[in-house]
Design an enzyme around this catalytic site. Structure first.
Site, PDB file in Angstrom:
ATOM      1  N   SER A  83       0.821  -1.211   0.000  1.00 50.15           N
ATOM      2  CA  SER A  83       0.000   0.000   0.000  1.00 50.15           C
ATOM      3  C   SER A  83       0.858   1.266   0.000  1.00 50.15           C
ATOM      4  O   SER A  83       1.761   1.417  -0.835  1.00 50.15           O
ATOM      5  CB  SER A  83      -0.954  -0.040   1.204  1.00 50.15           C
ATOM      6  OG  SER A  83      -1.893   0.998   1.160  1.00 50.15           O
TER       7      SER A  83
ATOM      8  N   ASP B  30      -9.027  -2.757  -6.057  1.00 52.91           N
ATOM      9  CA  ASP B  30      -8.969  -3.776  -5.006  1.00 52.91           C
ATOM     10  C   ASP B  30      -9.826  -3.402  -3.801  1.00 52.91           C
ATOM     11  O   ASP B  30      -9.653  -3.939  -2.711  1.00 52.91           O
ATOM     12  CB  ASP B  30      -7.522  -4.022  -4.571  1.00 52.91           C
ATOM     13  CG  ASP B  30      -6.854  -2.798  -3.940  1.00 52.91           C
ATOM     14  OD1 ASP B  30      -7.549  -1.795  -3.668  1.00 52.91           O
ATOM     15  OD2 ASP B  30      -5.627  -2.838  -3.720  1.00 52.91           O
TER      16      ASP B  30
ATOM     17  N   HIS C 274      -7.711  -5.154  -0.693  1.00 45.15           N
ATOM     18  CA  HIS C 274      -6.477  -4.396  -0.519  1.00 45.15           C
ATOM     19  C   HIS C 274      -5.670  -4.831   0.701  1.00 45.15           C
ATOM     20  O   HIS C 274      -4.441  -4.956   0.621  1.00 45.15           O
ATOM     21  CB  HIS C 274      -6.820  -2.910  -0.405  1.00 45.15           C
ATOM     22  CG  HIS C 274      -5.637  -2.008  -0.263  1.00 45.15           C
ATOM     23  ND1 HIS C 274      -4.763  -1.762  -1.302  1.00 45.15           N
ATOM     24  CD2 HIS C 274      -5.172  -1.294   0.794  1.00 45.15           C
ATOM     25  CE1 HIS C 274      -3.819  -0.943  -0.896  1.00 45.15           C
ATOM     26  NE2 HIS C 274      -4.037  -0.646   0.376  1.00 45.15           N
TER      27      HIS C 274
END
Length: 625
Positions: A283, A529, A580
């Site tokens: 991320s 996502d 995610h």
């Protein structure tokens, strides 16, 4: 910031008492013999028993909790005063719970542990049986949600929280609910300096504990750590480079010497193992790592010289990297909203506004400068103009290119529909001076269209987080693996209106009354996502880093997309999720990470599931003329 919605849904909104581990992935050895760590019948039996008893537990606890709340509300004339909960003795409450319910709770916990014990190390054990073992030192750079922040302040207001986590633990939840004003003061940074406010000192928790679980039961990196351990990894050859995600990158080095320490850990790993390191980021951690790759070689900063990355880094595993930002970061700093707040029902909205109003959320997001790195990069060239966007779909009524839309365009607060570039200018024009200055001196969100611009930007730290304005290191033997999920609806554009509420302290708000066609409560969803759009996850990997000015050394890039195929019975999506955060527990992702760490990454073949290559060709960023 991008994962607040995930926590709200799974920690507060799920009926299950604790997220369960995904079932064991199915593997086959070369001779065709399946590797099974638990029989399906036993797993079914565990799940069935757990489900029945959980229903009774939830029913009993729910009834008891309802009685307590009813009695509490009977004495209140307004919305729940959460300060009153301080008077509830939880130990006494536990004593009052019938023994049968307590016994069932313990049994459920035991059954959960049995299932987990059979499944936890399955991917690593399978690869171990194939002869894969620890080779490269592994250093992990977590994302926003992953790193806990603990208080080290000794002033009177901070003493009660000393060495307790005010981000990433139940201590955070308790402080947020029972001592909101103090919690906000601790979490928010000084608006002018971007550093600690006077008398307050929060620091990133360190070690594997900093990132394995967010709160008890909500795992983040724990599955990856478990599987790495089966190959022979431990604290001597694996390290979590946790950081204070609230800080901008320049302040990370100024206050915490974060990049200096990361450089030392990498060099130590190579010195002690004789092997280059594998960097694993997730991320926002991928953006932080990209900044580091510039900092470490730059004169006057890391000072490693132009061959440092080539000398010390074997591979970079980029997991769900928000390389071009996360579009949901924009409404968060503009109006304190995102899809999950926009789609709440009226009662929930009322409760949320009473507890943490939109203007408070705006202030909170803006006073954590690291969060502004998630504003979209690439502008209209990537995200589209008023009539076109690279990821527009056939028969789509409104182009994604108009990122912020207004039904009524009749004032400076609600101008004509805005593209990403225009939206950024609008945000700057309608923000406090301290926030505007903070963003402009820290970040850059544009595109460098020539080699000369890219090389010039190598000396400008404001550009180092933007892969469309700077290049990869001159490291021809470096390998980059882009692993991310696809197929989960993700925020792509918004409809706004002026906020005419006389008591509101913000100018505009998402138009939650608008639901028609692809618009749901003022939000239009696209591909991604669930948190990061597909173009941000995939463009640089599929196309951008194949443009020579961004990758002059020809660093090898491999893309492996994973479709979101959740197990509906698992609150975390099971072994095939593409979410995610939950992807960190996905069986195939763990398999890929372990192969790279074990020196077998060259066997990985690219896997495309989405239309990212088609969309990338439509992005208006080209090779030098």
């Amino acid at each position: 910031m991008s994962d607040f919605s995930t926590l709200r849904r799974r920690v507060l909104g799920d009926s299950s008492s604790e997220p369960s581990r995904a079932p064991s992935p199915s593997f086959t050895q070369k001779d065709g013999e399946p590797v099974t760590l638990i029989s399906s019948s036993k797993l079914q039996k565990l799940s069935k028993n757990r489900s029945k008893r959980r229903q009774w537990l939830v029913f009993g606890l729910g009834g008891l909790f309802g009685i307590v709340l009813a009695a509490f509300f009977a004495q209140q004339n307004d919305v729940l005063n959460l300060e009153g909960l301080m008077d509830i003795n939880l130990d006494s409450l536990l004593d009052a719970i019938p023994a049968g319910i307590v016994r069932d709770a313990k049994d459920i916990t035991r059954h959960e542990r049995e299932t987990v014990n059979y499944d936890s190390f399955s991917v690593g054990l399978h690869l171990q049986s194939q002869g894969v073992k620890a080779r490269h030192p592994v250093i992990m750079i977590p994302g926003v949600i992953s790193t806990g922040l603990e208080s080290w302040g000794t002033e009177e207001m901070s003493r009660q929280y000393f060495r307790k986590r005010l981000w990433g633990s139940w201590s955070m939840m308790r402080a947020l609910v029972l001592d909101k004003a103090s919690w906000k003061k601790h979490i928010m940074l000084d608006k002018l300096t971007g550093l600690d406010p006077p008398g307050i000192k929060l620091r990133a928790a360190q070690g594997f504990d900093a990132a394995d679980f967010f709160i008890t039961g909500y795992w983040i990196w724990s599955k990856i750590l478990e599987n790495l351990a089966t190959l022979g990894y431990d604290p001597t050859n694996a390290f979590t480079a946790a950081y204070d995600w609230r800080l901008s990158c320049d302040k990370l080095e100024l206050r915490d010497h974060y990049f200096t320490r990361l450089k030392a850990h990498i060099e130590t790993g190579v010195l002690t193992s004789g092997e280059k390191v594998v960097l694993v980021s997730h991320s926002m951690g991928s953006q932080v790592l990209f900044y580091f790759l510039h900092w470490v070689e730059a004169e006057g900063h890391g000072g490693g010289g132009p061959k440092w990355v080539e000398t010390f880094v074997d591979s970079w595993i980029n997991i769900s990297g928000s390389m071009l930002g996360a579009l949901k970061g924009y409404p968060a700093v503009l109006s304190g909203e995102m899809k999950d707040t926009a789609q709440l029902n009226a009662f929930a909205v009322y409760g949320l506004e009473k507890f943490l109003a939109k203007h408070e959320r705006v202030e909170l997001f803006r006073a954590t400068p690291g969060a502004s790195s998630l504003l979209p990069m690439g502008g209209d060239a990537v995200w589209g103009n008023k009539t076109f966007a690279p990821d527009d779909q056939v028969n789509q009524t409104v182009s994604y290119g108009t990122f912020i839309n207004f039904r009524e365009s009749n004032s400076s607060q609600s101008p004509a529909n805005l593209t990403v570039d225009e939206s950024h200018a609008y945000l700057m024009d309608h923000s406090d001076i301290w926030y505007r200055d903070q963003v402009r001196r820290t970040y850059s969100y544009g595109v460098a269209h020539t080699k000369a611009e890219v090389e010039k930007n190598a000396k400008d730290p404001r550009k180092w987080m933007n892969p469309l304005e700077t290049r990869l290191p001159l490291a021809p033997h470096l390998k980059i693996y882009c692993f991310y999920g696809v197929g989960k609806p993700t925020e792509r554009s918004y409809w706004y209106r002026e906020d005419r509420d006389p008591i509101s302290k913000i100018n505009v708000t998402i138009d939650t009354s608008l639901t028609t066609g692809e618009i749901d409560h003022g939000v239009i969803m696209g591909e991604g996502d669930g948190t990061v759009p597909l173009l941000s996850n995939g463009y640089m990997c599929a196309k951008g880093w194949r443009i020579k000015r961004y990758n002059p050394a020809g660093v090898e890039i491999k893309v492996y997309e994973m479709p979101h195929e959740p197990d509906r019975t698992s609150p975390r999506g099971g072994p095939n999720t593409g979410d995610h955060v939950d992807i960190l527990g996905r069986a195939s992702l763990n398999d890929l990470i372990l192969r790279v760490a074990g020196g077998k990454g060259h066997h990985i073949e690219e896997n495309y599931v989405s239309k990212i290559r088609e969309y990338s060709e439509k992005v208006r960023v080209y090779e030098d003329a």
